[in-house]
Design a protein around this motif. Structure first.
Motif, mmCIF file in Angstrom:
data_model
loop_
_atom_site.group_PDB
_atom_site.id
_atom_site.type_symbol
_atom_site.label_atom_id
_atom_site.label_comp_id
_atom_site.label_asym_id
_atom_site.label_seq_id
_atom_site.Cartn_x
_atom_site.Cartn_y
_atom_site.Cartn_z
ATOM 1 N N THR A 55 -82.863 66.162 -52.906
ATOM 2 C CA THR A 55 -83.278 67.321 -53.718
ATOM 3 C C THR A 55 -81.823 66.820 -54.424
ATOM 4 O OG1 THR A 55 -82.841 69.478 -53.549
ATOM 5 C CG2 THR A 55 -81.448 68.659 -52.273
ATOM 6 N N ILE A 56 -81.168 67.982 -55.367
ATOM 7 C CA ILE A 56 -80.365 67.550 -56.229
ATOM 8 C C ILE A 56 -78.979 68.927 -55.921
ATOM 9 C CG2 ILE A 56 -80.149 68.170 -59.195
ATOM 10 C CD1 ILE A 56 -82.666 68.328 -59.593
ATOM 11 N N ASN A 57 -78.093 68.235 -56.098
ATOM 12 C CA ASN A 57 -76.820 69.224 -55.924
ATOM 13 C C ASN A 57 -76.395 70.333 -57.117
ATOM 14 O OD1 ASN A 57 -74.272 69.917 -54.705
ATOM 15 N ND2 ASN A 57 -74.364 67.525 -55.079
ATOM 16 N N ARG A 58 -75.488 71.060 -56.572
ATOM 17 C CA ARG A 58 -75.763 72.338 -57.256
ATOM 18 C C ARG A 58 -74.140 72.263 -57.619
ATOM 19 N NH1 ARG A 58 -75.765 76.378 -54.532
ATOM 20 N NH2 ARG A 58 -73.784 76.684 -54.147
ATOM 21 N N SER A 59 -73.572 71.271 -58.659
ATOM 22 C CA SER A 59 -72.388 70.660 -59.166
ATOM 23 C C SER A 59 -72.826 70.847 -60.787
ATOM 24 C CB SER A 59 -72.324 69.245 -59.339
ATOM 25 O OG SER A 59 -73.397 68.556 -59.241
ATOM 26 N N MET A 60 -71.880 70.544 -61.288
ATOM 27 C CA MET A 60 -71.758 71.014 -62.883
ATOM 28 C C MET A 60 -72.252 69.313 -63.362
ATOM 29 S SD MET A 60 -70.676 73.633 -63.401
ATOM 30 C CE MET A 60 -71.291 73.744 -65.560
ATOM 31 N N ARG A 61 -72.050 68.593 -63.009
ATOM 32 C CA ARG A 61 -73.096 66.979 -63.283
ATOM 33 C C ARG A 61 -74.697 66.874 -63.165
ATOM 34 N NH1 ARG A 61 -71.262 61.860 -60.782
ATOM 35 N NH2 ARG A 61 -72.647 61.435 -62.158
ATOM 36 N N ALA A 62 -74.551 68.636 -62.066
ATOM 37 C CA ALA A 62 -75.524 68.134 -62.583
ATOM 38 C C ALA A 62 -76.440 68.865 -63.104
ATOM 39 C CB ALA A 62 -76.898 68.411 -60.094
ATOM 40 N N TYR A 63 -75.958 70.223 -63.492
ATOM 41 C CA TYR A 63 -76.627 71.342 -64.589
ATOM 42 C C TYR A 63 -76.963 70.381 -65.598
ATOM 43 C CZ TYR A 63 -76.968 74.835 -67.542
ATOM 44 O OH TYR A 63 -77.473 75.803 -68.566
ATOM 45 N N ALA A 64 -75.355 69.469 -65.813
ATOM 46 C CA ALA A 64 -75.457 68.622 -67.465
ATOM 47 C C ALA A 64 -76.445 67.431 -67.564
ATOM 48 C CB ALA A 64 -74.289 68.102 -67.207
ATOM 49 N N THR A 65 -76.986 66.910 -66.496
ATOM 50 C CA THR A 65 -77.708 65.691 -66.256
ATOM 51 C C THR A 65 -78.712 66.511 -66.095
ATOM 52 O OG1 THR A 65 -77.751 65.442 -64.156
ATOM 53 C CG2 THR A 65 -76.456 63.992 -66.031
ATOM 54 N N ALA A 66 -78.906 67.396 -65.180
ATOM 55 C CA ALA A 66 -80.687 67.395 -64.228
ATOM 56 C C ALA A 66 -81.576 68.464 -65.696
ATOM 57 C CB ALA A 66 -80.500 67.927 -62.586
ATOM 58 N N ILE A 67 -81.031 69.497 -65.643
ATOM 59 C CA ILE A 67 -81.264 70.500 -66.468
ATOM 60 C C ILE A 67 -80.858 69.734 -68.133
ATOM 61 C CG2 ILE A 67 -81.584 72.950 -66.995
ATOM 62 C CD1 ILE A 67 -80.882 73.124 -64.078
ATOM 63 N N VAL A 68 -80.183 70.486 -68.478
ATOM 64 C CA VAL A 68 -79.857 70.203 -70.311
ATOM 65 C C VAL A 68 -80.100 68.508 -70.496
ATOM 66 C CG1 VAL A 68 -78.146 69.677 -71.948
ATOM 67 C CG2 VAL A 68 -78.017 71.691 -69.354
ATOM 68 N N LEU A 108 -78.586 51.502 -69.533
ATOM 69 C CA LEU A 108 -79.424 50.669 -69.393
ATOM 70 C C LEU A 108 -80.092 50.165 -69.200
ATOM 71 C CD1 LEU A 108 -75.154 48.913 -70.152
ATOM 72 C CD2 LEU A 108 -77.089 50.102 -71.423
ATOM 73 N N THR A 109 -79.820 49.558 -67.935
ATOM 74 C CA THR A 109 -80.938 48.665 -67.597
ATOM 75 C C THR A 109 -82.359 50.312 -66.636
ATOM 76 O OG1 THR A 109 -80.686 49.328 -65.115
ATOM 77 C CG2 THR A 109 -80.445 47.593 -65.953
ATOM 78 N N GLY A 110 -82.304 50.988 -67.196
ATOM 79 C CA GLY A 110 -83.361 51.777 -66.824
ATOM 80 C C GLY A 110 -83.867 52.663 -65.346
ATOM 81 N N ARG A 111 -82.683 52.248 -64.563
ATOM 82 C CA ARG A 111 -83.115 52.090 -63.606
ATOM 83 C C ARG A 111 -82.573 52.344 -62.044
ATOM 84 N NH1 ARG A 111 -87.716 49.211 -62.458
ATOM 85 N NH2 ARG A 111 -87.971 48.141 -63.887
ATOM 86 N N TRP A 112 -82.797 52.976 -61.391
ATOM 87 C CA TRP A 112 -82.164 54.337 -59.581
ATOM 88 C C TRP A 112 -81.486 53.123 -59.587
ATOM 89 C CZ3 TRP A 112 -80.788 59.455 -60.464
ATOM 90 C CH2 TRP A 112 -81.875 60.327 -61.724
ATOM 91 N N LEU A 113 -80.344 53.328 -58.732
ATOM 92 C CA LEU A 113 -80.397 52.941 -57.502
ATOM 93 C C LEU A 113 -79.305 53.652 -56.545
ATOM 94 C CD1 LEU A 113 -76.878 50.394 -59.762
ATOM 95 C CD2 LEU A 113 -79.271 49.945 -58.517
ATOM 96 N N LEU A 114 -78.840 53.055 -55.985
ATOM 97 C CA LEU A 114 -78.276 54.365 -54.136
ATOM 98 C C LEU A 114 -77.201 53.775 -54.293
ATOM 99 C CD1 LEU A 114 -81.008 53.514 -51.432
ATOM 100 C CD2 LEU A 114 -80.732 55.366 -52.707
ATOM 101 N N SER A 115 -76.446 55.269 -53.801
ATOM 102 C CA SER A 115 -74.745 55.343 -54.265
ATOM 103 C C SER A 115 -73.933 56.286 -53.061
ATOM 104 C CB SER A 115 -74.241 55.651 -55.860
ATOM 105 O OG SER A 115 -74.015 56.257 -55.923
ATOM 106 N N ASP A 116 -72.596 55.994 -53.387
ATOM 107 C CA ASP A 116 -72.636 57.065 -52.470
ATOM 108 C C ASP A 116 -72.005 58.604 -53.397
ATOM 109 O OD1 ASP A 116 -70.644 55.740 -54.028
ATOM 110 O OD2 ASP A 116 -69.276 54.863 -51.917
ATOM 111 N N ASP A 117 -72.030 57.794 -54.915
ATOM 112 C CA ASP A 117 -71.514 59.448 -55.434
ATOM 113 C C ASP A 117 -73.417 60.459 -55.079
ATOM 114 O OD1 ASP A 117 -71.374 61.227 -57.093
ATOM 115 O OD2 ASP A 117 -71.759 59.818 -58.834
ATOM 116 N N ILE A 118 -72.792 61.568 -54.635
ATOM 117 C CA ILE A 118 -74.134 62.810 -54.488
ATOM 118 C C ILE A 118 -73.713 63.741 -54.618
ATOM 119 C CG2 ILE A 118 -74.775 62.157 -52.012
ATOM 120 C CD1 ILE A 118 -72.479 64.160 -50.770
ATOM 121 N N SER A 119 -73.263 62.845 -56.061
ATOM 122 C CA SER A 119 -72.962 64.953 -57.220
ATOM 123 C C SER A 119 -74.268 65.820 -57.859
ATOM 124 C CB SER A 119 -71.614 64.218 -57.625
ATOM 125 O OG SER A 119 -71.908 63.247 -59.066
#
Lengths: 499, 303
Positions: free
Chosen positions: B218-231, B278-289
């Protein structure tokens, strides 16, 4: 009468090709009549593969040359891909026949400069040991003092590389079916709408084949594949049928390629930039070397037709005696460039100049190839991907073409393996674009390097000669620059940085 | 309430479908042009009706033609579902590695999920169900929107390995009522569209075998999520139709873990998805924001 029939058949194909590729399966040539007529020409082939059965494969490799077979051998060894079923479509008899190379056979006039990167790919695939088996001594090292590597690569006959790859595939239990035919046309089901139509028009195909590309072969039969790989060279039929656009131009230059003999063994690769174009002497073992000589089309045609003695005289003068004096302790005032292949001679002023061997005999036909630069704007679309010369044709200077092709094959095989690991449809464009993203920058950079070499050394009028001399002196006096060219040519650096 | 959850899920998919519909007419027109000489789509679909998997005959032919065109956009890697397509290999990489470890499967196998029963809740057009089937799993795809199920079925039938997927127009709650259980339960990018996440998680838990696994993203309820996933995704890049996501319905990883814990599921592993522009790809990371995925197993009851 017979002739007439054949003629109509070929016309039929000519008509069929455009109509097939535009509207899916609207024109249906009765499959039973065409192969019968073609049987006269291709009896042997039809015995091996029944023309009516519709075969389905995971991957169809169109073009069974070095690059296509390299892809097959890479796929054959990886755990994720070795269970794939592959069809290779190529009318070259060397593929299906058990053609063996004897030591006493004259060397193949077509040779490739394989770089360490390519060698490590081939070692991965297990094909390099076959290269050794075949040749014993059919390789040579470059003088590699200038780069911190053991060797810059070696020259191998294309025939040897090709059969090494074939043996490698044969010795594995990889399912590679060879169709000794040509590709006539290709139907790509771009949407599910056309899938349904396709199923309507051709009753024999199951809905399962809707997700596949349909390849119509020259004997009238068809095969289906989830992924079509165009490895069919510079004049790629796959590229044309899939509608990939290309950018490029023809150099108004031809290359003469032949194998020559010299009295003593040669272990050095030489390249000399002459006003008319570069000449390269590539050792291929024993007393044989390969010549790649670039010149204008009129010159090449003339040199192709002259007698052997006259031709050898020209070669020797081009290699050493003609066009001014040899470089001595200092390089100033000479236009001879024994280029980056033969580095040691120009780096140190104390080192004595090595003389290229005198050519005494012609060991093969003289072959003439027009030179061109061509690059496909895109390498991948849904279900179709281009590798090797089909994606990029480069100047044969430095024999880099096949290395780029091996790089493509290696990268594509990795991308396919990754796709399978994640359950992706291997014909999916997002997956194939990953290969494109990996290879395109590398290929374009290499093309630019070769192109600038070509420009710097071959344009033949006034001001450019001065530039050329400057470029050459630059290339010889600044070791780091030269090193970057070498290490780029040897395929281990991603981008050539001339700084 | 479970009912609300379903409604919300329907609304979400309808939004997707509406955007798909607007492109539908265009694609239909161009198709008609290029296939002027070939049989009309309606005729073709009649032929397809013989296929046992295809839609009931009560549906109109032109309705079916519409589904086929929408199916194209579900599966058009450049279409409205492009972000999902790009994210898919990354989600699968996580699922593959966690499930292989949990079920002790050979990670070098081409079909590591052979014999595993997996349910894909909110399967949409089957973007996740198909790769799971190719990896050997026995997949059940469920979606509340009947159209999505038809599209998924139509597409899956094109390939023999994916035609084994069982698609049902139903909800997780109904599957629970039917008493069905699975080795692994997938609910990817679904929970943020559900009105009552706790009820939804309860159903997911009930569908999971005692030694099974649950994967939720899912998507985190964070400010970054608001900025990226919605805006960014909805308003700037137009990756997603406007209004696809409501920030307030998002769950933080902690909240999700709490809810799952209350339903008897323990989150064992969590990873974030990071987009590389840059690559247009998603990566797995430990950043769950922003986007995150959780792998969970049932809490073993010793009582």
């Amino acid at each position: 009468m017979n002739r007439l029939v054949k003629k109509t058949v070929s016309n039929l194909f000519a008509l069929k090709i455009p109509s097939r590729s535009i509207c899916t399966g609207a024109v249906n040539v009765p499959a039973s009549t065409v192969p019968e007529i073609l049987n006269e020409n291709e009896k042997k082939e039809n015995n091996t593969i029944s023309s009516n059965s519709v075969q389905q494969y995971d991957i169809a490799i169109v073009g069974g040359g070095m690059v296509g077979m390299a892809l097959a051998s890479f796929l054959a060894i990886m755990p994720m891909t070795k269970q794939l079923s592959v069809a290779t479509i190529d009318s070259n008899p060397a593929l299906s026949g058990s053609m063996s190379i004897k030591k006493e056979d004259p060397p193949d006039p077509r040779v490739s400069t394989v770089t360490p990167a390519t060698i490590s790919f081939l070692q991965d695939a297990g094909a390099w040991k076959y290269v050794w088996d075949y040749t014993g001594l059919g390789y040579a090292r470059y003088n590699a003092r200038d780069v911190n590597k053991d060797f810059l690569g070696c020259v191998a006959e294309n025939k040897v590389l090709h059969s090494a790859l074939l043996s490698c595939i044969k010795d594995s239990d990889f399912k590679n079916t060879i169709y000794p035919l040509r590709l006539n046309s290709m139907t790509l089901n771009r949407s599910s709408m056309s899938v349904v139509e396709e199923n309507m028009s051709s009753r024999e195909s199951s809905p399962a084949q809707g997700q596949c590309a349909k390849l119509q072969l020259s004997d009238g039969s068809s095969i289906y594949a989830k992924l079509v790989v165009g490895a069919d060279g510079g004049k790629s039929r796959v590229r044309e049928l899939a509608g990939f656009k290309t950018t490029g131009w023809n150099y108004s230059q031809n290359a003469i390629i032949c194998t020559v003999e010299h009295p003593s063994e040669n272990r050095c690769a030489w390249q000399r930039f002459l006003p008319t174009g570069p000449i390269a002497l590539l050792p291929i073992g024993d007393n044989f070397s390969n010549i790649v000589w670039t010149m204008s089309p009129t010159e090449s045609n003339q040199r192709k037709s002259i007698t052997e003695e006259e031709f050898l005289k020209d070669v020797n003068s081009a290699l050493d005696y003609g066009y001014g004096s040899r470089p001595t302790s200092s390089l100033s005032g000479t236009r001879d460039v024994f280029s980056w292949f033969k580095m040691g001679t120009t780096v140190s002023a104390n080192e004595s100049f090595e003389i290229p061997p005198k050519i005494t005999k012609l060991a093969s036909q003289r072959m003439v190839f027009p030179l061109s630069l061509r690059h496909a704007n895109s390498y991948a679309s849904k279900r179709v991907v281009l590798i090797g010369d089909a994606a990029h044709t480069v100047h044969p200077l430095a024999g880099q073409g096949v290395n780029l092709g091996f790089g493509d094959a290696y990268s594509l095989s990795r991308v396919i393996a990754e796709g399978i690991a994640l359950g992706t449809d291997i014909g999916e464009v997002n997956l194939l674009k990953k290969y494109e993203a990996e290879r395109k920058p590398a290929n374009i950079a290499m093309m630019a390097v070769l192109e600038s070499f070509q420009k710097a050394y071959s344009v033949d009028f006034g001001p450019f000669n001065i530039l050329r001399a400057a470029a050459f002196h630059g290339a010889n006096y600044i070791p780091p620059l030269k090193r970057s060219i070498i290490s780029y040519a040897s395929g281990e650096q991603n981008f050539p940085i001339f700084l | 309430m479970a009912f609300n959850a379903t409604i919300n899920a329907i609304l979400r998919h309808c939004r997707f479908l509406n955007s798909a519909n607007s492109t539908l007419h265009l694609t239909n027109n161009t198709r008609c042009f290029s296939h002027a000489s070939s049989p009309s789509p309606s005729q073709s679909f009649k032929a397809n009706d013989k296929d046992p998997h295809s839609a009931p005959s009560s549906l109109k032919d032109n309705e079916l033609a519409k589904f086929a065109a929408i199916s194209d956009t579900w599966w058009d890697s450049e279409g409205p579902f492009k972000p999902l397509h790009l994210m898919n290999p990354t989600r699968l990489a996580f699922i593959r590695s966690t499930l292989c470890r949990h079920f002790k499967r050979d990670p070098y196998s081409t079909r590591p999920f052979e014999g595993l029963k997996i349910v894909d809740v909110g399967c949409g057009g089957g973007i996740l169900s198909e790769p799971l089937a190719r990896l050997g799993a026995t997949v059940t795809g469920v979606d509340a929107v009947e159209k999505n199920i038809k599209i998924a079925q139509l597409h899956a039938d094109l390939d023999p390995t994916t035609s084994t997927i069982e698609y049902c127009c139903t909800t997780a709650e109904k599957l629970v009522e039917e008493g069905r259980t699975f080795d692994a339960v997938m609910a990817l990018e679904v929970i943020e569209h559900v009105a009552n996440p706790e009820e939804f998680c309860k159903s997911l838990a009930a569908l999971t075998n005692p030694d099974g696994a649950t994967v939720i993203s899912t998507i985190n309820r964070s400010m970054r999520a608001y900025a990226t996933a919605i805006v960014a995704a909805e308003y700037i890049l137009h990756w997603l139709p406007k209004g696809t996501h409501q920030w307030s319905t998002f769950l933080t990883p902690e909240e999700l873990a709490m809810i799952l814990h209350r339903t008897g599921i323990n989150v064992e592993e969590m990873a974030g998805f990071v987009y590389n522009p840059l690559t247009g790809r998603w990566l797995l990371s430990d950043d769950i924001s922003v986007n995150f995925i959780a792998f969970a197993t049932k809490i073993q009851n010793t009582i």
